[in-house]
Design an enzyme around this catalytic site. Structure first.
Site, short mmCIF file in Angstrom:
data_model
loop_
_atom_site.label_atom_id
_atom_site.label_comp_id
_atom_site.label_asym_id
_atom_site.label_seq_id
_atom_site.Cartn_x
_atom_site.Cartn_y
_atom_site.Cartn_z
N GLY A 11 0.82 -1.21 0.00
CA GLY A 11 0.00 0.00 0.00
C GLY A 11 0.84 1.26 0.00
O GLY A 11 0.48 2.27 0.61
N LEU A 15 -2.12 6.80 1.86
CA LEU A 15 -1.75 7.82 2.86
C LEU A 15 -0.70 7.28 3.84
O LEU A 15 0.36 7.87 4.02
CB LEU A 15 -3.02 8.25 3.61
CG LEU A 15 -2.85 9.24 4.76
CD1 LEU A 15 -2.37 10.58 4.25
CD2 LEU A 15 -4.16 9.41 5.52
N GLY A 17 0.94 4.14 3.82
CA GLY A 17 2.06 3.43 3.20
C GLY A 17 3.11 4.39 2.65
O GLY A 17 4.32 4.17 2.81
N SER A 108 -8.11 0.15 13.31
CA SER A 108 -8.60 1.53 13.31
C SER A 108 -9.43 1.75 14.57
O SER A 108 -10.04 0.80 15.09
CB SER A 108 -9.48 1.76 12.08
OG SER A 108 -10.22 2.94 12.23
N SER A 109 -9.49 3.00 15.02
CA SER A 109 -10.30 3.28 16.22
C SER A 109 -11.78 3.01 15.95
O SER A 109 -12.56 2.82 16.88
CB SER A 109 -10.09 4.72 16.69
OG SER A 109 -10.48 5.63 15.68
N CYS A 110 -12.19 2.98 14.67
CA CYS A 110 -13.61 2.75 14.37
C CYS A 110 -14.02 1.30 14.55
O CYS A 110 -15.17 0.94 14.35
CB CYS A 110 -13.97 3.25 12.97
SG CYS A 110 -13.28 2.25 11.68
N TYR A 137 -16.41 -2.90 7.31
CA TYR A 137 -14.97 -2.59 7.40
C TYR A 137 -14.42 -3.08 8.74
O TYR A 137 -13.36 -3.72 8.81
CB TYR A 137 -14.80 -1.07 7.27
CG TYR A 137 -13.38 -0.58 7.46
CD1 TYR A 137 -12.45 -0.68 6.43
CD2 TYR A 137 -12.98 0.01 8.66
CE1 TYR A 137 -11.15 -0.22 6.61
CE2 TYR A 137 -11.69 0.48 8.84
CZ TYR A 137 -10.78 0.36 7.81
OH TYR A 137 -9.50 0.82 7.99
N LYS A 141 -11.50 -5.87 9.52
CA LYS A 141 -10.27 -5.52 10.21
C LYS A 141 -10.10 -6.30 11.52
O LYS A 141 -8.99 -6.68 11.89
CB LYS A 141 -10.24 -4.01 10.49
CG LYS A 141 -9.94 -3.18 9.25
CD LYS A 141 -8.47 -3.28 8.92
CE LYS A 141 -8.03 -2.38 7.80
NZ LYS A 141 -6.58 -2.48 7.53
N HIS A 180 -12.35 11.20 4.06
CA HIS A 180 -12.58 11.45 5.48
C HIS A 180 -12.84 12.95 5.68
O HIS A 180 -12.61 13.76 4.78
CB HIS A 180 -11.38 11.01 6.30
CG HIS A 180 -11.21 9.52 6.33
ND1 HIS A 180 -10.26 8.88 5.59
CD2 HIS A 180 -11.90 8.55 6.98
CE1 HIS A 180 -10.37 7.57 5.80
NE2 HIS A 180 -11.35 7.35 6.63
N ARG A 188 -13.66 21.18 0.32
CA ARG A 188 -14.91 21.93 0.20
C ARG A 188 -14.71 23.42 0.48
O ARG A 188 -15.23 24.28 -0.23
CB ARG A 188 -15.95 21.33 1.16
CG ARG A 188 -17.33 21.71 0.78
CD ARG A 188 -18.41 20.65 0.82
NE ARG A 188 -18.01 19.29 0.95
CZ ARG A 188 -18.30 18.51 1.99
NH1 ARG A 188 -18.97 18.97 3.00
NH2 ARG A 188 -17.95 17.25 1.99
N TRP A 203 -21.37 17.80 7.00
CA TRP A 203 -22.26 16.64 7.19
C TRP A 203 -22.56 16.47 8.66
O TRP A 203 -21.67 16.60 9.51
CB TRP A 203 -21.61 15.36 6.69
CG TRP A 203 -21.30 15.35 5.23
CD1 TRP A 203 -21.65 16.26 4.29
CD2 TRP A 203 -20.52 14.35 4.55
NE1 TRP A 203 -21.15 15.90 3.08
CE2 TRP A 203 -20.46 14.74 3.21
CE3 TRP A 203 -19.88 13.18 4.96
CZ2 TRP A 203 -19.78 13.99 2.25
CZ3 TRP A 203 -19.20 12.43 4.02
CH2 TRP A 203 -19.15 12.84 2.67
N ARG A 210 -13.59 13.60 17.51
CA ARG A 210 -12.60 12.71 16.93
C ARG A 210 -11.21 13.16 17.35
O ARG A 210 -11.01 14.33 17.69
CB ARG A 210 -12.65 12.77 15.39
CG ARG A 210 -13.95 12.30 14.75
CD ARG A 210 -14.07 10.79 14.77
NE ARG A 210 -15.28 10.34 14.09
CZ ARG A 210 -16.48 10.22 14.66
NH1 ARG A 210 -16.65 10.54 15.92
NH2 ARG A 210 -17.51 9.76 13.97
N ASP A 270 -23.71 10.87 11.46
CA ASP A 270 -22.70 11.37 12.41
C ASP A 270 -21.66 10.30 12.72
O ASP A 270 -20.51 10.60 13.04
CB ASP A 270 -23.37 11.75 13.74
CG ASP A 270 -23.75 13.22 13.81
OD1 ASP A 270 -23.30 14.00 12.95
OD2 ASP A 270 -24.50 13.58 14.73
#
Ligand code: GFB
Length: 320
Positions: A11, A15, A17, A108-110, A137, A141, A180, A188, A203, A210, A270
């Site tokens: 990878g 970002l 890698g 990941s923290s998610c 996802y 993981k 993200h 934007r 959004w 976070r 959210d």
């Protein structure tokens, strides 16, 4: 990891890698191996096994994954679970078969439960219901983390897993829909400034909290863990500080120099109400992040202006 160890960064165009590759080079590692997707399809089991058999790799940074922001996860769950399961299963198994000395896997923290106690401790994994928008996802993981732990236990394979917070920095994906929040808002606000638009849409409610880690700090933590950490338990990697999305938006607005107003699109999810990690396990090893959020946002916007904005401007002109 010696200076001449043969190190595969899977990878390397992504970002994380690309940041790991930069850091390894800076630290004098020259025996580095990387392949584009066209050269090595990590979802192809036979190709991955042949690659590892041939290349005699010592260390693997497994930074190849299908990733995206909250909306991409919500809309393309099938792709997120399939691609991640394939990539990580092929790479972890083939690395072990070929005698790789050590592999670093990224969670990941998610992956933590939606309503887990904050700050998130490593022990909170698999203790509650997941956030639905990124469940495919997260399940993939978590399978990768469990695979690392099982291969260590059954086969003695030195595979470790890190749990990064939300990451950002040069090399990020600035796609307005799939990215993200941090690169998405840079894009934007920049577009709105260029177009003289009166407002920018955020959004969700802006209340979720976070923590954001600059990707060069993440790369540094990955090298640190590769050198010093050999345990089965996952390790959280984050700055240990948090910010509300609405506050982050104000910071990016200032950095970009946009003067209009902010609106909210409440039809967008959210996600986790709060995601801040307990990082004492990592900090106890002596590691600390270096780049503060405001400085990181500035550096990321500079990178965007240099590498991404010119192409966007050219596309805009061609369309006019
Ligand atoms: O960055 P983001 O997509 O990551 O969204 P997650 C963070 C928060 O920012 C959410 C809000 O509450 C979003 O609703 N937000 C506001 C925006 N404006 C925007 C915008 O323009 N774009 C985006 N993307 N968000 C992802 C997971 O969740 O985090 C992945 O879905 C992954 O699985 C990644 O692990 C780290 O932290 O909500």
């Amino acid at each position: 990891m010696d200076q001449d160890s043969r190190i595969f960064v899977a990878g390397h165009r992504g970002l994380v890698g690309s940041a790991i590759l930069r850091r390894l080079s800076e630290q004098g590692h020259t025996n580095l191996v990387f392949r584009t997707r066209a050269e090595l399809d990590l979802t192809d089991q036979a190709a991955v096994r042949a690659f590892f058999d041939r290349e005699k790799i010592d260390y693997v940074f497994l930074a190849a994954a299908k990733v995206g922001g909250i909306l991409a996860n919500d809309r393309m769950g099938a792709d997120f679970i399939r691609e991640n399961l394939l990539i990580q299963t092929n790479a972890i198994d083939a690395a072990w078969r070929a005698g790789v000395k050590k592999l670093l896997f990224l969670g990941s923290s998610c992956l933590y439960p939606k309503h887990a106690e904050q700050p998130l401790r490593e022990e909170a994994l698999l203790t509650g219901e997941m956030e639905p928008s990124n469940k495919p996802y997260a399940i993939a993981k978590i399978a990768g983390i469990t695979m690392c732990q099982a291969y260590r236990r059954q086969y003695g394979f030195n595979a470790i897993s890190a749990m990064p917070s939300n990451l950002y920095g040069p090399g990020d994906n600035f796609d307005p829909e799939g990215s993200h929040v941090l690169p998405g808002l840079i894009r934007r606000f920049h577009d709105a400034k260029m177009a003289g638009a009166p407002s920018v849409t955020l959004w969700g409610t802006g209340t979720p909290r976070r923590e954001f880690l600059y990707v060069d700090d993440m790369a540094d933590a990955c090298l640190h863990l590769m050198r010093t950490y050999d345990d089965p338990e996952i390790v959280n990697v984050g700055p240990g500080t948090e910010i509300a999305i609405a506050e982050l938006a104000q910071m990016i607005k200032r950095t970009v120099g946009y003067e209009g107003t902010l609106e909210h699109d409440l039809t967008k999810p959210d996600g986790h109400p709060r995601k801040v990690m307990e990082v004492s396990r990592l900090f106890a090893t002596g590691w600390r992040p270096r780049v503060e959020l405001e400085e990181g946002v500035r550096r990321t916007y500079e990178w965007f202006l240099e590498k991404v904005a010119p192409t966007l401007a050219a596309t805009r002109q061609a369309a006019e």
